[in-house]
Design an enzyme around this catalytic site. Structure first.
Site, PDB file in Angstrom:
ATOM      1  N   ARG A 126       0.820  -1.213   0.000  1.00  0.00           N
ATOM      2  CA  ARG A 126       0.000   0.000   0.000  1.00  0.00           C
ATOM      3  C   ARG A 126       0.851   1.258   0.000  1.00  0.00           C
ATOM      4  O   ARG A 126       0.633   2.173  -0.783  1.00  0.00           O
ATOM      5  CB  ARG A 126      -0.934   0.025   1.210  1.00  0.00           C
ATOM      6  N   THR A 127       1.862   1.305   0.873  1.00  0.00           N
ATOM      7  CA  THR A 127       2.696   2.500   0.952  1.00  0.00           C
ATOM      8  C   THR A 127       3.479   2.697  -0.350  1.00  0.00           C
ATOM      9  O   THR A 127       3.582   3.815  -0.868  1.00  0.00           O
ATOM     10  CB  THR A 127       3.652   2.385   2.155  1.00  0.00           C
TER      11      THR A 127
ATOM     12  N   LYS B 279      23.855  -9.625  -1.870  1.00  0.00           N
ATOM     13  CA  LYS B 279      25.283  -9.769  -2.156  1.00  0.00           C
ATOM     14  C   LYS B 279      26.101  -9.086  -1.068  1.00  0.00           C
ATOM     15  O   LYS B 279      27.299  -8.870  -1.229  1.00  0.00           O
ATOM     16  CB  LYS B 279      25.633  -9.143  -3.512  1.00  0.00           C
TER      17      LYS B 279
ATOM     18  N   ARG C 230      11.866   2.449   2.772  1.00  0.00           N
ATOM     19  CA  ARG C 230      11.227   1.625   3.796  1.00  0.00           C
ATOM     20  C   ARG C 230      12.245   0.593   4.261  1.00  0.00           C
ATOM     21  O   ARG C 230      12.853  -0.092   3.421  1.00  0.00           O
ATOM     22  CB  ARG C 230      10.038   0.897   3.170  1.00  0.00           C
TER      23      ARG C 230
ATOM     24  N   HIS D 128       6.581   6.230  10.986  1.00  0.00           N
ATOM     25  CA  HIS D 128       5.964   6.089   9.674  1.00  0.00           C
ATOM     26  C   HIS D 128       5.326   7.442   9.352  1.00  0.00           C
ATOM     27  O   HIS D 128       4.101   7.581   9.278  1.00  0.00           O
ATOM     28  CB  HIS D 128       4.922   4.971   9.712  1.00  0.00           C
TER      29      HIS D 128
END
Lengths: 304, 304, 304
Positions: free
Chosen positions: C51-52, C80, C101, C129
């Site tokens: 959603r974000t 890696k 995020r 957030h």
């Protein structure tokens, strides 16, 4: 709100218009490249289908629009337990139109009930895959210049193959089509489809292999036997090569026969046929891109 | 159809033009931002490589074009058994140019044979990674103003490191370059590359560690030892720190030496060097974006 | 370089401007659709949050810009062994702005230190957030026309729920707000937040369930109890339904009460409430898209 959940959602007249428009778009794409400017398409793929997803994306880009979405449920909030309905209501706030692929039959219809933007069914389980059908119709129309009075053989997995079910149902709406279903006894068309054909007095025949066909075909539509639909590997192995096109069957391909396949293919359609003039499966891919363009444009325009 | 599979696909004159154009694009990006408007790039990454994928995407966006694709084979139809050839023929119907990353050597050449649009090799196994090489050449040209008469030391994994192989082969085309290869005995350059160098009478030397270098370097090109190339963890552990840049080796970095690295890095290049004026690995990243822009524009123009 | 790591990074005046601008953008999106033309946003999602991610993507598209990135760390070079810092320095070469995020608290602040473009914190672990908070503030302002003199009940997981922590801290900056915290004893607000509230003499109360509330609410802010935050399934099961909105609690919803939820939801907020006029959680989603548009535009403009 107009959605596109099954090919029946479009009248024959509208279907004809879309097919013509798809062919116009393929001919002169530059004339259409800003139709969806500043509009957004969501490709919500709860199961992976790279070809279909890229086809929709390419189509929206071809209209000058943008695309967002996800390619499998692995990385979506559904892993946090979110319902399809909530996802659809959320994404309706972000975009102008949604293409939904989902493993469950009926998912697109459910989504359409809650969406505030048009929903396109990009495949719901083994149920329907109606934009593939539009691609098939566009290809047939492009090369045969008609959608009626056709003799069409379907071969391969006719039990689980949703592209077959969708295309048969679409072609039933046009007059005088004759269907020949070629499959192993374990992969015959579903009872419900057979009943529909019978109820409408449509001319069809079921045969076990290609040797039973001795009439000229307008279209030979091949499909892959999908390992993932079988309970055991043994069940799959038993039937996987039951209907295979080989040079021995090349008499099936008259000069005017269209050889089609929704792809991806397995052993049933060897690459040696790719060079044949009858092979039009990559034209189907191209038609799929442009008819999705025509469909997106149609739905955006209808709902504005 | 002009593709870009190895740096040899471009003449020295064209390479020079692209390098110059990349530098122009970096200087005034606004002059180039509509060159690929309404054109589409497919980034087909059969193995993940975020940096390379984002670089191509950023480059295409910088030309005003759009991008579609996938980031790993996990979510592609290849899991349904589709061949690379079919994927390429399908995607050719969707886009104007393809960037292909694939774990198998030779995949890009195979794709080019079947594509109806230009194909760029974005890395094929341990074979080649030629757009990284273009980035390296652009960076060297930008700061040294020449691609010949250079003394270049390569350090780290010279056996599996395809960026090293590609860059050495590219620099062999320019006159009077001298190569020093610094590696553990288990990670020396491949026999074939050594034979090529010898056949062309190119000046090169192989040494076991930095202490053997006592001449001024124009370029010190570091690479990471990749754990995933080794059969056992023990084999990897034995060599992973064999060639490491530490303050003790800082005499290698003259004021005019370029310190380069294709990234991602491991312990071989401590972050303490990031502040040194010789460190240009983030300039390589920037050069990579702009030379990919130049390359995409070149291929789209050539093939139109 | 101006970043957006916490809501405190914006003055109250700037916050007010952004909220107003988000509402203008929602009202007449066509007026804003070329503000970020030829600019690029990277959505770097080291943990999935569909959603974000889609909200940021939709926002950037709404400004005429383009988007690139990844949706989970599974397919990034971090596998890696690349550090976050190197990733940020690399991506800074590709784009004009980054939305990050990350599962670790403080990741966005670390990224901002090394980025050469603005960084937006799109969620860092259970820490903050802040763009969700902007969405919440925009929604409250839109329907209550003020951000002060509010009685707000927060219910559900107040211990781990970062949207609650961020919103409480943001609302503390406005005068005369009163907070009621409704949670199971195992899910109470953190000690540090309680200390902050006490130090600033803010009016707040902690209660165990809805039955303890007998005053009119301006806002009822529900949150989900997140199974993934608990050590054992048993711990989760013990509290998961501790605070649930049912018809029995409908007296909490006065005609002017806003019922909010950051989504996704669980059993705590049954869909039967969706039809209530007090339900504004899908308006929050819409506000989130437009306030992210306003934020991106603000940061791009500030840093130009």
């Amino acid at each position: 709100m107009q959605h596109f959940l099954t090919t029946d959602d479009l009248s024959l007249a509208t279907t004809k218009t879309l097919i013509q428009r798809a062919q116009d778009m393929a001919a002169t794409p530059a004339n259409f490249e800003t139709l969806a400017r500043h509009q957004q398409l969501a490709t919500l793929f709860f199961e992976p289908s790279t070809r279909t997803r890229l086809s929709f994306t390419s189509a929206m880009h071809g209209l000058g629009g943008t695309v967002l979405g996800f390619e499998s449920s692995a990385s979506t909030s559904t892993t946090k337990g979110e319902s399809l309905i909530d996802t659809i209501r959320v994404v309706s706030q972000y975009v102008d139109i949604i293409a939904l692929r989902h493993p469950q039959a009926g998912a697109a219809a459910l989504a359409a009930k809650y969406a505030s933007v048009p929903v396109i069914n990009a495949g719901d389980g083994s149920h329907l895959h109606p934009t593939q059908t539009l691609a098939d119709l566009t290809t047939i129309d492009q090369f045969k210049h008609r959608l009626n009075h056709l003799t069409i053989a379907f071969a391969g997995d006719l039990k689980y193959g949703r592209t077959v079910h969708s295309l048969v149902q679409a072609l039933m709406r046009y007059g005088q089509n004759r269907f020949i279903f070629v499959s192993h006894s374990a992969l015959k068309i579903p009872v419900t489809l057979r009943a529909q054909l019978a109820a409408q007095h449509i001319d069809f025949e079921e045969v076990a292999d290609f040797s039973a066909i001795n009439e000229p075909l307008d279209v030979l539509y091949m499909t892959r036997v999908q390992a993932e639909r079988f309970d055991t590997t043994a069940d799959y192995e038993a039937v996987k090569n039951s209907v295979q096109l080989t040079p021995a069957q090349s008499h099936l391909l008259a000069p005017t026969t269209l050889l089609l396949h929704p792809l991806p293919r397995g052993h049933e359609l060897p690459t040696s046929f790719d060079a044949w003039p009858q092979a039009h499966y990559f034209d189907q891919v191209k038609a799929g891109r442009f008819v999705r363009m025509a469909l997106i444009d149609y739905l955006l325009t209808q709902n504005h």
